[in-house]
Design a protein around this motif. Structure first.
Motif, PDB file in Angstrom:
ATOM      1  N   LEU A  62       0.827  -1.211   0.000  1.00 11.59           N
ATOM      2  CA  LEU A  62       0.000   0.000   0.000  1.00 11.59           C
ATOM      3  C   LEU A  62       0.863   1.263   0.000  1.00 11.59           C
ATOM      4  CD1 LEU A  62      -2.692  -1.139   2.577  1.00 11.59           C
ATOM      5  CD2 LEU A  62      -2.982  -0.904   0.101  1.00 11.59           C
ATOM      6  N   MET A  63       1.901   1.273   0.831  1.00 10.22           N
ATOM      7  CA  MET A  63       2.772   2.456   0.911  1.00 10.22           C
ATOM      8  C   MET A  63       3.543   2.661  -0.382  1.00 10.22           C
ATOM      9  SD  MET A  63       4.271   2.286   4.755  1.00 10.22           S
ATOM     10  CE  MET A  63       3.220   2.497   6.176  1.00 10.22           C
ATOM     11  N   SER A  64       4.038   1.587  -0.982  1.00 11.96           N
ATOM     12  CA  SER A  64       4.773   1.697  -2.245  1.00 11.96           C
ATOM     13  C   SER A  64       3.889   2.286  -3.336  1.00 11.96           C
ATOM     14  CB  SER A  64       5.296   0.331  -2.706  1.00 11.96           C
ATOM     15  OG  SER A  64       6.317  -0.129  -1.882  1.00 11.96           O
ATOM     16  N   ASN A  65       2.659   1.799  -3.423  1.00 13.30           N
ATOM     17  CA  ASN A  65       1.729   2.318  -4.427  1.00 13.30           C
ATOM     18  C   ASN A  65       1.450   3.796  -4.202  1.00 13.30           C
ATOM     19  OD1 ASN A  65       1.571  -0.185  -5.657  1.00 13.30           O
ATOM     20  ND2 ASN A  65      -0.313  -0.752  -4.610  1.00 13.30           N
ATOM     21  N   GLN A  66       1.263   4.182  -2.950  1.00 17.66           N
ATOM     22  CA  GLN A  66       0.994   5.585  -2.632  1.00 17.66           C
ATOM     23  C   GLN A  66       2.207   6.460  -2.942  1.00 17.66           C
ATOM     24  OE1 GLN A  66      -2.087   6.462  -1.658  1.00 17.66           O
ATOM     25  NE2 GLN A  66      -1.504   8.590  -1.803  1.00 17.66           N
ATOM     26  N   MET A  67       3.399   5.997  -2.580  1.00 18.96           N
ATOM     27  CA  MET A  67       4.620   6.763  -2.851  1.00 18.96           C
ATOM     28  C   MET A  67       4.846   6.927  -4.350  1.00 18.96           C
ATOM     29  SD  MET A  67       7.487   5.364  -0.233  1.00 18.96           S
ATOM     30  CE  MET A  67       7.487   5.790   1.490  1.00 18.96           C
ATOM     31  N   GLN A  68       4.534   5.884  -5.098  1.00 18.05           N
ATOM     32  CA  GLN A  68       4.756   5.927  -6.540  1.00 18.05           C
ATOM     33  C   GLN A  68       3.898   6.987  -7.224  1.00 18.05           C
ATOM     34  OE1 GLN A  68       7.244   4.006  -7.817  1.00 18.05           O
ATOM     35  NE2 GLN A  68       6.958   5.162  -9.689  1.00 18.05           N
ATOM     36  N   MET A  69       2.752   7.307  -6.660  1.00 18.59           N
ATOM     37  CA  MET A  69       1.861   8.317  -7.250  1.00 18.59           C
ATOM     38  C   MET A  69       2.507   9.704  -7.271  1.00 18.59           C
ATOM     39  SD  MET A  69      -1.733   7.315  -5.597  1.00 18.59           S
ATOM     40  CE  MET A  69      -2.933   6.460  -6.562  1.00 18.59           C
ATOM     41  N   ASN A  70       3.315  10.010  -6.280  1.00 19.18           N
ATOM     42  CA  ASN A  70       4.028  11.280  -6.218  1.00 19.18           C
ATOM     43  C   ASN A  70       5.461  10.975  -5.810  1.00 19.18           C
ATOM     44  OD1 ASN A  70       4.953  13.869  -5.951  1.00 19.18           O
ATOM     45  ND2 ASN A  70       3.764  14.333  -4.119  1.00 19.18           N
ATOM     46  N   ARG A  71       6.135  10.248  -6.688  1.00 16.58           N
ATOM     47  CA  ARG A  71       7.457   9.710  -6.379  1.00 16.58           C
ATOM     48  C   ARG A  71       8.445  10.775  -5.928  1.00 16.58           C
ATOM     49  NH1 ARG A  71      12.278   8.412  -8.774  1.00 16.58           N
ATOM     50  NH2 ARG A  71      13.157   6.426  -8.117  1.00 16.58           N
ATOM     51  N   ASP A  72       8.576  11.856  -6.680  1.00 16.74           N
ATOM     52  CA  ASP A  72       9.567  12.876  -6.338  1.00 16.74           C
ATOM     53  C   ASP A  72       9.313  13.466  -4.958  1.00 16.74           C
ATOM     54  OD1 ASP A  72      10.832  12.462  -8.760  1.00 16.74           O
ATOM     55  OD2 ASP A  72       9.847  14.156  -9.744  1.00 16.74           O
ATOM     56  N   GLY A  73       8.087  13.838  -4.696  1.00 17.21           N
ATOM     57  CA  GLY A  73       7.747  14.412  -3.390  1.00 17.21           C
ATOM     58  C   GLY A  73       7.921  13.421  -2.261  1.00 17.21           C
ATOM     59  N   ALA A  74       7.510  12.186  -2.503  1.00 20.18           N
ATOM     60  CA  ALA A  74       7.632  11.150  -1.475  1.00 20.18           C
ATOM     61  C   ALA A  74       9.093  10.858  -1.161  1.00 20.18           C
ATOM     62  CB  ALA A  74       6.929   9.875  -1.917  1.00 20.18           C
ATOM     63  N   CYS A  75       9.927  10.812  -2.182  1.00 17.90           N
ATOM     64  CA  CYS A  75      11.349  10.513  -1.967  1.00 17.90           C
ATOM     65  C   CYS A  75      12.039  11.654  -1.222  1.00 17.90           C
ATOM     66  CB  CYS A  75      12.041  10.215  -3.291  1.00 17.90           C
ATOM     67  SG  CYS A  75      11.471   8.652  -4.047  1.00 17.90           S
ATOM     68  N   LEU A  76      11.681  12.880  -1.540  1.00 16.99           N
ATOM     69  CA  LEU A  76      12.239  14.017  -0.795  1.00 16.99           C
ATOM     70  C   LEU A  76      11.801  13.985   0.664  1.00 16.99           C
ATOM     71  CD1 LEU A  76      11.897  16.991  -3.305  1.00 16.99           C
ATOM     72  CD2 LEU A  76      14.009  15.991  -2.413  1.00 16.99           C
ATOM     73  N   ALA A  77      10.535  13.678   0.892  1.00 22.76           N
ATOM     74  CA  ALA A  77      10.010  13.643   2.256  1.00 22.76           C
ATOM     75  C   ALA A  77      10.693  12.560   3.091  1.00 22.76           C
ATOM     76  CB  ALA A  77       8.499  13.423   2.236  1.00 22.76           C
ATOM     77  N   VAL A  78      10.790  11.373   2.541  1.00 23.33           N
ATOM     78  CA  VAL A  78      11.381  10.268   3.303  1.00 23.33           C
ATOM     79  C   VAL A  78      12.871  10.500   3.534  1.00 23.33           C
ATOM     80  CG1 VAL A  78      11.913   8.669   1.420  1.00 23.33           C
ATOM     81  CG2 VAL A  78      11.232   7.781   3.616  1.00 23.33           C
ATOM     82  N   ALA A  79      13.553  11.125   2.580  1.00 22.68           N
ATOM     83  CA  ALA A  79      14.971  11.440   2.775  1.00 22.68           C
ATOM     84  C   ALA A  79      15.141  12.442   3.915  1.00 22.68           C
ATOM     85  CB  ALA A  79      15.582  11.991   1.490  1.00 22.68           C
TER      86      ALA A  79
END
Length: 110
Positions: A62-79
């Motif tokens: 579920l989290m992977s699918n959600q992150m993939q929808m806004n990959r750039d933003g999600a990757c910046l946030a998690v970093a």
């Protein structure tokens, strides 16, 4: 018998695994183990073959699918939360080794 990990520990594990999957980060093993230990959980409990692996796998999907929808933003946030300078825990997620660039083709002589 040991107590089951807290739901928060399972969420941490799924989130870290999803970030690694979607963003290509490497997981810093000692840092990840320390993060889980704060929740009285071991890595063996949350891995695919572990007693709570199925539950983590469901959340991971579920989290992977959600992150993939806004990959750039999600990757910046998690970093910002778990990267080298993370405000939640440092170095749990580490940048992957850069792939060397292919050499440019030689230009024809003029």
């Amino acid at each position: 018998m040991r107590n089951a990990p807290s739901p928060r520990a399972l969420e941490f594990a799924a989130y870290i695994f999803a970030a690694s999957n979607v963003c290509g980060y490497r997981i810093g093993a000692p840092e990840f183990e320390a993060l889980l230990a704060k929740q009285n959980t071991r890595v063996a409990d949350v891995q695919a073959g572990g007693p709570f692996g199925n539950r983590v796998q469901t959340m991971f999907t579920l989290m992977s699918n959600q992150m993939q929808m806004n990959r750039d933003g999600a990757c910046l946030a998690v970093a910002g939360e778990y990267g080298p300078e993370g405000n939640v825990a440092k170095n749990v997620l580490q940048p992957s080794a850069e792939v060397p660039k292919a050499p440019e083709p030689a230009k024809p002589a003029q």
